[in-house]
Design an enzyme around this catalytic site. Structure first.
Site, PDB file in Angstrom:
ATOM      1  N   LEU A  76      39.585  33.099  35.525  1.00 39.39           N
ATOM      2  CA  LEU A  76      40.186  33.980  34.596  1.00 39.39           C
ATOM      3  C   LEU A  76      40.883  35.148  35.517  1.00 39.39           C
ATOM      4  O   LEU A  76      40.036  35.829  36.113  1.00 39.39           O
ATOM      5  CB  LEU A  76      39.443  34.648  33.629  1.00 39.39           C
ATOM      6  CG  LEU A  76      39.902  35.032  32.315  1.00 39.39           C
ATOM      7  CD1 LEU A  76      40.888  34.368  31.558  1.00 39.39           C
ATOM      8  CD2 LEU A  76      38.875  35.618  31.110  1.00 39.39           C
ATOM      9  N   ASP A  77      42.045  35.329  35.489  1.00 38.59           N
ATOM     10  CA  ASP A  77      42.664  36.244  36.757  1.00 38.59           C
ATOM     11  C   ASP A  77      42.201  37.508  36.207  1.00 38.59           C
ATOM     12  O   ASP A  77      41.771  38.144  35.353  1.00 38.59           O
ATOM     13  CB  ASP A  77      44.104  36.269  36.683  1.00 38.59           C
ATOM     14  CG  ASP A  77      44.927  36.676  35.496  1.00 38.59           C
ATOM     15  OD1 ASP A  77      44.655  37.854  35.021  1.00 38.59           O
ATOM     16  OD2 ASP A  77      45.750  35.977  34.913  1.00 38.59           O
ATOM     17  N   LYS A  78      42.231  38.504  37.357  1.00 33.35           N
ATOM     18  CA  LYS A  78      41.823  39.770  37.296  1.00 33.35           C
ATOM     19  C   LYS A  78      42.307  40.698  36.157  1.00 33.35           C
ATOM     20  O   LYS A  78      41.414  41.492  35.850  1.00 33.35           O
ATOM     21  CB  LYS A  78      41.976  40.425  38.747  1.00 33.35           C
ATOM     22  CG  LYS A  78      41.353  41.817  38.968  1.00 33.35           C
ATOM     23  CD  LYS A  78      41.613  42.270  40.409  1.00 33.35           C
ATOM     24  CE  LYS A  78      40.898  43.534  40.741  1.00 33.35           C
ATOM     25  NZ  LYS A  78      41.556  44.228  42.178  1.00 33.35           N
TER      26      LYS A  78
END
Length: 241
Positions: free
Chosen positions: A105-107
């Protein structure tokens, strides 16, 4: 009688050290040794071999598996490489035993991510051809049109491919719900960008039958019922290798 052999990446996965994909990366980086020597990709090992990562021996121990659901805050990075990222998910959770995230889950996004020490379940969930659902709530920078909803649901060209058809539902003037069965890199952000929308917030609220039910920055153990339902859904799933 000879000891049974298994691929090195599978051994590391079954030991609960990391997923097979992550194991292959460790092998490529030269961080894994078998009996003191750096192995080739595809090497097989047996119970008589000594496998080490970064100089520490890894062994398979019979134990209860860990399955947790974490509500990831914005700014936390989904990596197990604690040497690279300061704001990594492993240090943030500080779980008492070794676990690793299932997927990413991207930053800049928040919400549900599963973590476990069960490499086998990771491979089954990650394989996109198994069509496992992931649900997101997204807010964008301008009013959502019916054309936007239609085109997002039918698929748009990103990363040299056409995204799979998906379910999209407008929730308010500038927010929508989307259910994906694939996980391309920053997929929703790229899809919105292609249609001239910018994502302002993105939250994952469901993975298959697992719903987000904890506060931001908190985690919980999966319930017995959730695990039973998950395992039934994964029974016919293929692994990534």
């Amino acid at each position: 009688m000879e000891s049974a052999v298994t691929r090195l990446n599978k051994f590391l996965s079954e030991a609960g050290y990391c997923s097979r994909r992550a194991a292959d990366k460790l092998i490529e980086e030269g961080r894994v040794t078998v009996n003191g020597k750096h192995p080739e990709m595809g090497t097989k090992v047996s119970s008589t071999d000594e496998v080490s990562v970064d100089g520490k021996v890894v062994s398979i121990k019979k134990k209860s598996r860990v399955y947790i659901a974490f509500n990831k805050p914005v700014g936390v990075v989904c990596t197990t490489d604690t040497r690279v990222e300061k704001n990594n998910i492993i240090d943030f959770i500080n779980y008492p035993s070794r676990i690793f995230p299932i997927g990413r889950l991207d930053k800049d996004s928040e919400g549900l991510i599963l973590l476990t020490d069960d490499g086998d379940i990771v491979n089954k969930i990650l394989r996109s051809s198994n069509n496992h659902e992931k649900e997101y709530i997204v807010r964008v920078d301008k009013p959502i049109s019916q054309t936007f909803v239609k085109r997002m649901s039918e698929g748009v060209p990103i990363l040299d491919t056409m995204t799979k058809p998906c379910r999209v539902q407008k929730l308010s003037r500038d927010s929508f719900k989307i259910v994906l069965t694939q996980g391309l890199n920053r997929q929703i952000r790229r899809m919105c960008s292609y249609l001239d929308y910018e994502v302002e917030s993105l939250k994952r609220v469901r993975i298959m039958n697992i719903n987000l039910m904890s506060d931001v920055g908190e985690y919980r153990n999966l319930t017995k019922e959730e695990l039973n339902t998950l395992n039934k859904a994964l029974k016919s799933s293929k692994k990534t290798w």
